[in-house]
Structures are given as structure tokens and as C-alpha cells.
Motif scaffolding. Structure first.
Motif, PDB file in Angstrom:
ATOM      1  N   ALA A  96       9.037 108.848  29.841  1.00 52.01           N
ATOM      2  CA  ALA A  96       8.959 107.387  29.918  1.00 52.01           C
ATOM      3  C   ALA A  96       9.573 106.701  28.709  1.00 52.01           C
ATOM      4  O   ALA A  96       9.610 105.488  28.652  1.00 52.01           O
ATOM      5  N   ILE A  97      10.053 107.506  27.738  1.00 49.31           N
ATOM      6  CA  ILE A  97      10.535 106.891  26.501  1.00 49.31           C
ATOM      7  C   ILE A  97      12.034 106.617  26.612  1.00 49.31           C
ATOM      8  O   ILE A  97      12.811 107.532  26.881  1.00 49.31           O
ATOM      9  N   PRO A  98      12.476 105.370  26.421  1.00 50.86           N
ATOM     10  CA  PRO A  98      13.907 105.096  26.443  1.00 50.86           C
ATOM     11  C   PRO A  98      14.570 105.643  25.193  1.00 50.86           C
ATOM     12  O   PRO A  98      14.212 105.258  24.088  1.00 50.86           O
ATOM     13  N   PHE A  99      15.517 106.570  25.397  1.00 46.12           N
ATOM     14  CA  PHE A  99      16.107 107.246  24.239  1.00 46.12           C
ATOM     15  C   PHE A  99      17.512 106.758  23.928  1.00 46.12           C
ATOM     16  O   PHE A  99      18.086 107.129  22.921  1.00 46.12           O
ATOM     17  N   ALA A 100      18.090 105.927  24.814  1.00 45.78           N
ATOM     18  CA  ALA A 100      19.424 105.389  24.558  1.00 45.78           C
ATOM     19  C   ALA A 100      19.619 104.170  25.429  1.00 45.78           C
ATOM     20  O   ALA A 100      18.801 103.898  26.330  1.00 45.78           O
ATOM     21  N   VAL A 134       3.390 102.504  28.695  1.00 48.60           N
ATOM     22  CA  VAL A 134       2.522 102.708  27.528  1.00 48.60           C
ATOM     23  C   VAL A 134       1.233 103.409  27.953  1.00 48.60           C
ATOM     24  O   VAL A 134       0.783 104.371  27.317  1.00 48.60           O
ATOM     25  N   LEU A 135       0.678 102.943  29.070  1.00 46.04           N
ATOM     26  CA  LEU A 135      -0.538 103.580  29.587  1.00 46.04           C
ATOM     27  C   LEU A 135      -0.267 105.032  29.945  1.00 46.04           C
ATOM     28  O   LEU A 135      -1.067 105.926  29.640  1.00 46.04           O
ATOM     29  N   PHE A 136       0.870 105.262  30.611  1.00 45.52           N
ATOM     30  CA  PHE A 136       1.247 106.620  31.015  1.00 45.52           C
ATOM     31  C   PHE A 136       1.303 107.543  29.804  1.00 45.52           C
ATOM     32  O   PHE A 136       0.721 108.631  29.799  1.00 45.52           O
ATOM     33  N   ILE A 137       1.957 107.060  28.747  1.00 45.03           N
ATOM     34  CA  ILE A 137       2.115 107.896  27.558  1.00 45.03           C
ATOM     35  C   ILE A 137       0.754 108.182  26.915  1.00 45.03           C
ATOM     36  O   ILE A 137       0.432 109.334  26.593  1.00 45.03           O
ATOM     37  N   TYR A 174     -10.129 108.605  17.458  1.00 47.86           N
ATOM     38  CA  TYR A 174      -8.831 108.082  17.032  1.00 47.86           C
ATOM     39  C   TYR A 174      -7.989 107.560  18.180  1.00 47.86           C
ATOM     40  O   TYR A 174      -7.144 106.693  17.989  1.00 47.86           O
ATOM     41  N   GLU A 175      -8.203 108.117  19.376  1.00 48.39           N
ATOM     42  CA  GLU A 175      -7.494 107.621  20.556  1.00 48.39           C
ATOM     43  C   GLU A 175      -7.762 106.129  20.735  1.00 48.39           C
ATOM     44  O   GLU A 175      -6.878 105.343  21.067  1.00 48.39           O
ATOM     45  N   LEU A 176      -8.997 105.754  20.451  1.00 47.42           N
ATOM     46  CA  LEU A 176      -9.427 104.364  20.588  1.00 47.42           C
ATOM     47  C   LEU A 176      -8.605 103.470  19.666  1.00 47.42           C
ATOM     48  O   LEU A 176      -8.021 102.470  20.105  1.00 47.42           O
ATOM     49  N   SER A 177      -8.537 103.865  18.382  1.00 46.39           N
ATOM     50  CA  SER A 177      -7.782 103.044  17.423  1.00 46.39           C
ATOM     51  C   SER A 177      -6.310 103.035  17.781  1.00 46.39           C
ATOM     52  O   SER A 177      -5.633 102.013  17.624  1.00 46.39           O
ATOM     53  N   LEU A 178      -5.811 104.178  18.277  1.00 48.18           N
ATOM     54  CA  LEU A 178      -4.399 104.255  18.663  1.00 48.18           C
ATOM     55  C   LEU A 178      -4.104 103.238  19.755  1.00 48.18           C
ATOM     56  O   LEU A 178      -3.168 102.439  19.653  1.00 48.18           O
ATOM     57  N   GLY A 179      -4.943 103.250  20.806  1.00 47.96           N
ATOM     58  CA  GLY A 179      -4.736 102.314  21.906  1.00 47.96           C
ATOM     59  C   GLY A 179      -4.844 100.871  21.441  1.00 47.96           C
ATOM     60  O   GLY A 179      -4.024 100.020  21.793  1.00 47.96           O
ATOM     61  N   MET A 180      -5.828 100.608  20.569  1.00 42.51           N
ATOM     62  CA  MET A 180      -6.025  99.246  20.077  1.00 42.51           C
ATOM     63  C   MET A 180      -4.836  98.794  19.238  1.00 42.51           C
ATOM     64  O   MET A 180      -4.410  97.641  19.303  1.00 42.51           O
ATOM     65  N   ALA A 181      -4.271  99.726  18.444  1.00 47.41           N
ATOM     66  CA  ALA A 181      -3.119  99.363  17.616  1.00 47.41           C
ATOM     67  C   ALA A 181      -1.927  99.008  18.492  1.00 47.41           C
ATOM     68  O   ALA A 181      -1.163  98.097  18.192  1.00 47.41           O
ATOM     69  N   VAL A 182      -1.785  99.737  19.614  1.00 40.31           N
ATOM     70  CA  VAL A 182      -0.643  99.506  20.498  1.00 40.31           C
ATOM     71  C   VAL A 182      -0.773  98.159  21.214  1.00 40.31           C
ATOM     72  O   VAL A 182       0.230  97.512  21.513  1.00 40.31           O
ATOM     73  N   VAL A 183      -2.020  97.733  21.454  1.00 36.44           N
ATOM     74  CA  VAL A 183      -2.229  96.465  22.161  1.00 36.44           C
ATOM     75  C   VAL A 183      -1.519  95.323  21.443  1.00 36.44           C
ATOM     76  O   VAL A 183      -0.970  94.421  22.087  1.00 36.44           O
ATOM     77  N   GLY A 184      -1.490  95.351  20.110  1.00 35.32           N
ATOM     78  CA  GLY A 184      -0.792  94.320  19.349  1.00 35.32           C
ATOM     79  C   GLY A 184       0.655  94.178  19.793  1.00 35.32           C
ATOM     80  O   GLY A 184       1.149  93.071  20.051  1.00 35.32           O
ATOM     81  N   ARG A 193       6.372  97.681  29.929  1.00 36.34           N
ATOM     82  CA  ARG A 193       7.552  98.473  30.244  1.00 36.34           C
ATOM     83  C   ARG A 193       8.285  98.759  28.942  1.00 36.34           C
ATOM     84  O   ARG A 193       8.662  97.837  28.222  1.00 36.34           O
ATOM     85  N   LEU A 194       8.498 100.044  28.618  1.00 42.79           N
ATOM     86  CA  LEU A 194       9.066 100.360  27.305  1.00 42.79           C
ATOM     87  C   LEU A 194      10.487  99.837  27.160  1.00 42.79           C
ATOM     88  O   LEU A 194      10.895  99.447  26.073  1.00 42.79           O
ATOM     89  N   THR A 195      11.256  99.818  28.280  1.00 41.72           N
ATOM     90  CA  THR A 195      12.628  99.296  28.163  1.00 41.72           C
ATOM     91  C   THR A 195      12.596  97.826  27.770  1.00 41.72           C
ATOM     92  O   THR A 195      13.401  97.380  26.949  1.00 41.72           O
ATOM     93  N   GLU A 196      11.624  97.079  28.338  1.00 42.70           N
ATOM     94  CA  GLU A 196      11.533  95.658  27.967  1.00 42.70           C
ATOM     95  C   GLU A 196      11.052  95.494  26.536  1.00 42.70           C
ATOM     96  O   GLU A 196      11.494  94.576  25.832  1.00 42.70           O
ATOM     97  N   ILE A 197      10.146  96.383  26.106  1.00 33.08           N
ATOM     98  CA  ILE A 197       9.684  96.307  24.718  1.00 33.08           C
ATOM     99  C   ILE A 197      10.849  96.541  23.769  1.00 33.08           C
ATOM    100  O   ILE A 197      11.014  95.841  22.766  1.00 33.08           O
ATOM    101  N   VAL A 198      11.712  97.499  24.110  1.00 31.87           N
ATOM    102  CA  VAL A 198      12.877  97.767  23.250  1.00 31.87           C
ATOM    103  C   VAL A 198      13.838  96.593  23.296  1.00 31.87           C
ATOM    104  O   VAL A 198      14.352  96.158  22.256  1.00 31.87           O
ATOM    105  N   ASP A 199      14.059  96.041  24.484  1.00 29.52           N
ATOM    106  CA  ASP A 199      14.972  94.890  24.595  1.00 29.52           C
ATOM    107  C   ASP A 199      14.453  93.707  23.782  1.00 29.52           C
ATOM    108  O   ASP A 199      15.230  92.952  23.193  1.00 29.52           O
ATOM    109  N   ALA A 200      13.119  93.554  23.741  1.00 29.87           N
ATOM    110  CA  ALA A 200      12.538  92.432  23.005  1.00 29.87           C
ATOM    111  C   ALA A 200      12.738  92.584  21.500  1.00 29.87           C
ATOM    112  O   ALA A 200      12.554  91.634  20.743  1.00 29.87           O
TER     113      ALA A 200
END
Lengths: 342, 133
Positions: A96-100, A134-137, A174-184, A193-200
Motif C-alpha cells: 500500500a506504500i507509494p514508492f514512486a 493507513v488502516l491497512f498498514i 505502543y500501537e496505541l501511541s503509533l495510531g494516535m500519532a498518525v491521526v495528526g 489514501r497514501l497517494t493523496e497524503i503524498v500529493d498533499a
């Protein structure tokens, strides 16, 4: 007949990605040994090939041909399947990770037919452009815990069991803090959508908006990947080698592979979420992605060379009393900022 | 809390660019000290004659009984010399007592230290071997 072309191109992309990823995992082990060596005023492996560049190959061959010692364990099937669970769960998030940016032209000509690749985003540098990537990952990479727990439990060994129990407690904290950090990041980008996150992040990477979130994500990612200073699950002085004490040969190799694949995966996710993904001037997009991920992997090794392992109660109290409140505060601040300026 | 952590990271990064202290052993050998005690060897005088007069002092003082001397008389007076001089390096503990006991300075420890062998009998050094540099 377009779907055949889609399938073939996706398969090719997957195969190339898998090959590159496994090679990267192998060379991450060499990088770790080399960098640790230099930081401890040693040379690191330098016997196999020039500068030891063929060392991962030699290690792989050695692990492959080693005797697979089968123990009279209580759950032989779980014992055998545990390394695979960990390894697969550590590699799969890469889907799910956009690599290029793009890896193929928008239209291809097949037997005189023009196939539109852009329709489903097949030409982009990502294998599965999931709406909830993000959820998938997060979901898949926490599955790797099961492999470790099952391996520790099926080994019929107190130390392994303790390692497995530790990993569950550590993951929950730690999974909890990880998920919470990503919410930001999700709040700032307004998309999962990771492609949109990268485009942003075309103008500014999200680390500028989320500096605390980045630090929190990295800290939690160290725990997630079970790396120093949070590698209590394989603590030599207390637990021999933790969950993989009773494993040998390629099963042990799979656990090692999973560890390094996990480092690369969490680094790649951090690059995608905070450091602008494949965005970057001058160089090709894929190279930017590799460079940024490589730099983060180096950081993981650098930290290993620097910090001692924390004590278990310190680990727990840090996770619950420092990391979690901070990540909640980060969400609150980001939410207010987005609502205010949005 | 963050300050010391960053300081630690800086320290390790600084170490990374320092010269490694590793000596790549088989290719490069470490210089041993001037008074390093290797295995014993026999010396010749300026005329090329063996200095040893087969007085058995080294054999007597050797704590691990590694030395065996078989004397041989010459034609003239003061011409006693060893017919055979054997040092069993598998027994030798490199203490240097033989060197200290020798009245003629005929036996000295050299600075060699790569003495590992696969067979024990190879380590029994005879006179010719001990006279080598």
C-alpha cells in the motif's frame, strides 16, 4: 481484455518490489553490521567480496543449509508457522506504500489495442492504492506480533514464552501511541489514501506541521519494530534470545528477515506520512523514496549504537504516561489548528 | 531529557568517522613489545660456532621440563657443546628462565608468537630448528 494487462503489470510491479525489498532487507543486515562496526571503531564484515558486499549472500546460504533442529514441542504446527506469520506481516504493508510517482506510461499498446492504465491508477508507483491504506498498514503490521507470540509460546521454553508475553504488552502500549500519532497526519491531509497524503506534501512535507507527531511516531515505531532501546523481547541477558531462542536454520532466518523488513516498513511509512514520500527535486521519485527510507534505516542503526535497552517497567510507564498523553495532546492541537485555519 | 539523548547520538556519529582500531590480523601483524617473550632460540657466536656449552643449567631451571640437552665433548679442552638440543614447545611456558640462567647468553627468547600447529610432534624443536633466525 484490459484486466489481463492490469493483472500482468501489477504482478510485474509486485515481483520487482518483492525482489527489491528482500534485497534491501539483506543489505540492511550488512548496513547494520557495518555501521555498528564503524561506530564502535571496528571494521565490520569485510571478508566476503569487496568491502564485505557479498556478506548477506553468504549469510543467506549459511542459514539455508544449516540443520533445522526440530524440537519435540507441544504445538509443532504453530511452531512451524510462526516465523512465516511474522515475515509475511512485516512485508505485506509495502503493497500500500507509494514508492514512486509513475512506473509505467498512462496507455500501453497491446496487440493493436490501446489499454488505459491511468483509469485504475495502474501506472502509478504503488501496487494497491487503498482508500484506507493507513488502516491497512497499521492492521497488517501489528499482525506480526502474533508470529512472535505464537513462536514464543509454541517453543515450550520459559524464556521464549516471556519474550512472547513481553511483545504483547509492548505492542498494546505502543500501537496505541503509533495510531494516535498518525491521526495528526490524517487530520492535516484530510485523507487516508497514501497517494493523496503524498500529493498533499508537494509543497511542504508534513514533518513541518507535525514535528511532535513525527517524534512520537518514530519512538513508537522503534517499539513496534522491537529495536533498541525497546528490544526487550530478545533481551540476551534476561531471556537468552527471547522468542527465537529455540529456532534454527531458515525459521530463524525468517524471524531475522521479518525484523529488518519491519524496520524498512516503518521507515517507509514514516517517509510517506511525514517526509514527503517520493517527492523531491531533481532526482527521480523512486530514488528519493529509497534515499529517505535508507536515511531512516540508518537512524534506526544509529540509535542502536547509542542507547542502552530500557528496563521493562520504564518501557511500560513511558508508553502509557508519556507517549500516549503526548500523542493525544498532538491530536487535540492539530484538530484545533485544522478547525481554525483549515 | 532530550538534550542528553541528542548528545549521545552526536557522540556515536563522531566515533563513526574516527579511524577504526582493528588490526586486520593475517594481513597485518601487531608489533609486539621489545621484551616480548616468544619461544627460545639458540645463538651462535661471531665465528659461527654455537654458543651453548651444554652446561644443563637451562634444563635444570626449566619449570616445565621442556628442554633436553645431550652434551658432546670436543677434541680440545673447553670444547663441550650440545650434540642435540631439544625444546618441546608444547611444554614450554615462555617464562624466560632459560635465558636468565644461561651463563653464556646462548639461549634467548625470540619474538615469534604464531606457533599453532595441528600435530603435537611438530612442536618439538631440534637444534637446527632452534638455530634458525
Amino acid at each position: 481484455m484490459d484486466w489481463i494487462v492490469y493483472g500482468v503489470i501489477t504482478l510485474i510491479k509486485t515481483a520487482v518490489l518483492l525482489f527489491v525489498l528482500l534485497t534491501a532487507v539483506a543489505y540492511a543486515t550488512l548496513m547494520e553490521r557495518k555501521v555498528l562496526g564503524f561506530m564502535q571503531l571496528r571494521l565490520g564484515p569485510n571478508r566476503v567480496g569487496p568491502w564485505g558486499l557479498l556478506q548477506p549472500l553468504a549469510d543467506g546460504v549459511k542459514l539455508f543449509f544449516k540443520e533445522d533442529i526440530s524440537l519435540p514441542v507441544s504445538e509443532p504446527r504453530l511452531y512451524a508457522i510462526a516465523p512465516w506469520v511474522t515475515a509475511v506481516a512485516a512485508i505485506t504493508p509495502f503493497l500500500a506504500i507509494p514508492f514512486a510517482d509513475t512506473v509505467a506510461p498512462e496507455t500501453v499498446e497491446v496487440f493493436g489495442r490501446t489499454v488505459d492504465l491511468a483509469q485504475y491508477g495502474i501506472h502509478r508507483g504503488v501496487i494497491a492504492d487503498l482508500p484506507g491504506a493507513v488502516l491497512f498498514i497499521l492492521a497488517i503490521s501489528s499482525l506480526s506480533t502474533y508470529g512472535v507470540v505464537l513462536g514464543g509460546w509454541a517453543s515450550d521454553n520459559r524464556y521464549s514464552l516471556l519474550g512472547g508475553i513481553r511483545v504483547t504488552a509492548q505492542m498494546i502500549s505502543y500501537e496505541l501511541s503509533l495510531g494516535m500519532a498518525v491521526v495528526g497526519v490524517l487530520l492535516v491531509a484530510g485523507s487516508m489514501r497514501l497517494t493523496e497524503i503524498v500529493d498533499a506534501q508537494a509543497r511542504l512535507p508534513f514533518i513541518v506541521y507535525q514535528p511532535l507527531g513525527f517524534v512520537l511516531y518514530l519512538t513508537a515505531a522503534f517499539a513496534e519494530a522491537c529495536r533498541t532501546p525497546f528490544d526487550l523481547i530478545e533481551c540476551e541477558n534476561e531471556l537468552v534470545a527471547g522468542y527465537h531462542t529455540e529456532y534454527s536454520s531458515m525459521k530463524f532466518g525468517l524471524f531475522q528477515l521479518a525484523e529488518y523488513a519491519h524496520i524498512i516498513t516503518v521507515s517507509a511509512v514514516a517517509v510517506t506520512l511525514y517526509l514527503g514520500g517520493w517527492q523531491g527535486p531533481w532526482l527521480p521519485s523512486g530514488l528519493w523514496f529509497v534515499l529517505k527510507t535508507g536515511a531512516l534505516v540508518f537512524f534506526f542503526i544509529w540509535v542502536r549504537a547509542t542507547y542502552p535497552r530500557v528496563r521493562y517497567d520504564q518501557l511500560m510507564s513511558f508508553g502509557w504516561k508519556v507517549l500516549l498523553p503526548l500523542s493525544l495532546a498532538n491530536i487535540l492541537a492539530t484538530g484545533c489548528a485544522v478547525a481554525w485555519w483549515g | 531529557m532530550i538534550g542528553p539523548l541528542l548528545k549521545g547520538l552526536g557522540k556515536t556519529l563522531e566515533q563513526m568517522f574516527r579511524k577504526p582500531i582493528t588490526i586486520e590480523y593475517p594481513e597485518r601483524k601487531r608489533e609486539v613489545s621489545e621484551r616480548f617473550r616468544g619461544h627460545p632460540r639458540l645463538l651462535r657466536d661471531e665465528n659461527g660456532r654455537i654458543k651453548c656449552v651444554a652446561c644443563h643449567l637451562c634444563e635444570t631451571i626449566c619449570p616445565s621440563k621442556a628442554i633436553t640437552v645431550e652434551p658432546e665433548g670436543g677434541e680440545e679442552m673447553h670444547d663441550k657443546h650440545p650434540r642435540e638440543f631439544i625444546v618441546d614447545l608444547a611444554r614450554c611456558i615462555f617464562c624466560g628462565f632459560c635465558q636468565e640462567a644461561c651463563p653464556k647468553g646462548a639461549i634467548m627468547l625470540n619474538r615469534k608468537y604464531e606457533l599453532a600447529q595441528y600435530r603435537r610432534d611438530v612442536l618439538v624443536y631440534h637444534k637446527e630448528k632452534l638455530l634458525e633466525e
